[in-house]
Enzyme design. Structure first.
Site, PDB file in Angstrom:
ATOM      1  N   ALA A  70       0.843  -1.194   0.000  1.00 52.27           N
ATOM      2  CA  ALA A  70       0.000   0.000   0.000  1.00 52.27           C
ATOM      3  C   ALA A  70       0.878   1.245   0.000  1.00 52.27           C
ATOM      4  CB  ALA A  70      -0.904   0.004   1.239  1.00 52.27           C
ATOM      5  N   ASN A  71       2.200   1.026  -0.020  1.00 49.09           N
ATOM      6  CA  ASN A  71       3.163   2.116   0.032  1.00 49.09           C
ATOM      7  C   ASN A  71       3.341   2.714  -1.361  1.00 49.09           C
ATOM      8  OD1 ASN A  71       5.734   3.536   0.005  1.00 49.09           O
ATOM      9  ND2 ASN A  71       6.142   2.616   1.998  1.00 49.09           N
TER      10      ASN A  71
ATOM     11  N   GLY B  29       5.246   5.096  -2.294  1.00 51.08           N
ATOM     12  CA  GLY B  29       6.656   5.326  -2.621  1.00 51.08           C
ATOM     13  C   GLY B  29       7.269   4.105  -3.279  1.00 51.08           C
ATOM     14  N   LYS B  30       6.969   2.928  -2.744  1.00 52.18           N
ATOM     15  CA  LYS B  30       7.460   1.689  -3.351  1.00 52.18           C
ATOM     16  C   LYS B  30       6.873   1.496  -4.745  1.00 52.18           C
ATOM     17  CE  LYS B  30       8.367  -1.140   0.761  1.00 52.18           C
ATOM     18  NZ  LYS B  30       8.051  -2.415   1.443  1.00 52.18           N
TER      19      LYS B  30
ATOM     20  N   ASP C 106      10.124  -7.462   1.178  1.00 51.25           N
ATOM     21  CA  ASP C 106      10.253  -7.094   2.579  1.00 51.25           C
ATOM     22  C   ASP C 106      11.637  -6.523   2.723  1.00 51.25           C
ATOM     23  OD1 ASP C 106       9.112  -6.788   5.137  1.00 51.25           O
ATOM     24  OD2 ASP C 106      10.300  -8.455   5.888  1.00 51.25           O
TER      25      ASP C 106
ATOM     26  N   PHE D 169      11.543   7.700   1.543  1.00 51.17           N
ATOM     27  CA  PHE D 169      10.632   7.390   2.632  1.00 51.17           C
ATOM     28  C   PHE D 169      11.371   6.478   3.605  1.00 51.17           C
ATOM     29  CE2 PHE D 169      10.024   4.463  -0.867  1.00 51.17           C
ATOM     30  CZ  PHE D 169      10.049   3.209  -0.273  1.00 51.17           C
TER      31      PHE D 169
ATOM     32  N   TYR E 222      13.645   5.027   6.248  1.00 48.08           N
ATOM     33  CA  TYR E 222      14.890   5.454   6.894  1.00 48.08           C
ATOM     34  C   TYR E 222      15.821   6.207   5.937  1.00 48.08           C
ATOM     35  CZ  TYR E 222      13.565   2.345  10.741  1.00 48.08           C
ATOM     36  OH  TYR E 222      12.910   1.750  11.805  1.00 48.08           O
TER      37      TYR E 222
ATOM     38  N   ARG F  75      16.358  -2.135  -2.900  1.00 50.97           N
ATOM     39  CA  ARG F  75      15.111  -2.535  -3.561  1.00 50.97           C
ATOM     40  C   ARG F  75      15.310  -2.576  -5.069  1.00 50.97           C
ATOM     41  NH1 ARG F  75      12.377   0.829  -1.213  1.00 50.97           N
ATOM     42  NH2 ARG F  75      11.846  -0.500   0.538  1.00 50.97           N
TER      43      ARG F  75
END
Length: 211
Positions: A10-11, A13-14, A78, A166, A168, A195
């Protein structure tokens, strides 16, 4: 349209990062990625509890559940921050380091407070990501599961810098950089990010699903 894939998050940014990564794949440049790549909520998939105790377990849990619910190929990841002096923590607890309902800023503040007396030479840390692609048995590409890991080594700053990204990002300075991850452009970040590395390792498989 050639195909559709669900990013199990639901992010937003990702989602932006994932679409940007796929946009750089020559075989996918003909696609409208805003339509071809959707988030879990848009696909009608419920949130999946992260009950695993490793990045790989949680990544596969989410991808499997979303693929089963939607009947579409699903990609999940993850990821989190592994701090050397904390033995790899926050790790898979990164998103809820300050509590189950904690915000990014509260997570960062707590971590910085916990490490406030740790000197620079001991502030090594890395972003770690495990990404998974699961295709259901009903898909034309056939059933399958694939995982890949990426790492971005760096040093924890003593205060936040930058407004991009977003999580850290504002407190990790990548190795060889003078800026935090939050001070990099999306293109710069995708080129080196944990990522980005993990998703890039799955790109060939994702192209097969979408092209």
């Amino acid at each position: 349209m050639s195909g559709q894939i669900v990013l199990a998050t639901a992010n937003q940014g990702k989602l932006r990062e994932f679409r940007a990564l796929l946009a750089a794949q020559p075989a996918l440049r003909h696609l409208d990625l805003d339509t071809a790549v959707v988030d879990a909520a848009t696909a009608g998939a419920p949130a999946v509890p992260e009950t695993g105790v490793t990045f790989a377990e949680n990544s596969l849990l989410k991808a499997r559940a979303v693929a089963a619910h939607t009947g579409l190929p699903a990609v999940a990841d993850d990821s989190g921050l592994a701090v050397d002096v904390l033995g790899g923590a926050p790790g898979f607890l990164s998103a809820r380091w300050a509590g189950a309902q904690s915000s990014d800023i509260n997570n960062r503040r707590l971590l910085l407070e916990q490490l406030s007396d740790v000197p620079a030479r001991h502030r090594g840390a890395a972003f770690v990501c495990v990404a998974s692609l699961v295709t259901p048995s009903s898909h034309r590409a056939g059933p399958g599961e694939h995982t890949a890991e990426g790492r971005l080594e760096g040093t924890l700053l003593t205060q936040e810098r930058g407004t991009g990204g977003f999580g850290y990002d504002p407190i990790l300075q990548p190795a060889g950089e003078t800026r935090s991850c939050a001070e990099l452009t999306m293109e710069e970040k995708n080129a080196i990010s944990h990522r980005g590395q993990a998703f890039a390792a799955l790109a060939e498989r994702i192209v097969e699903v979408l092209a």
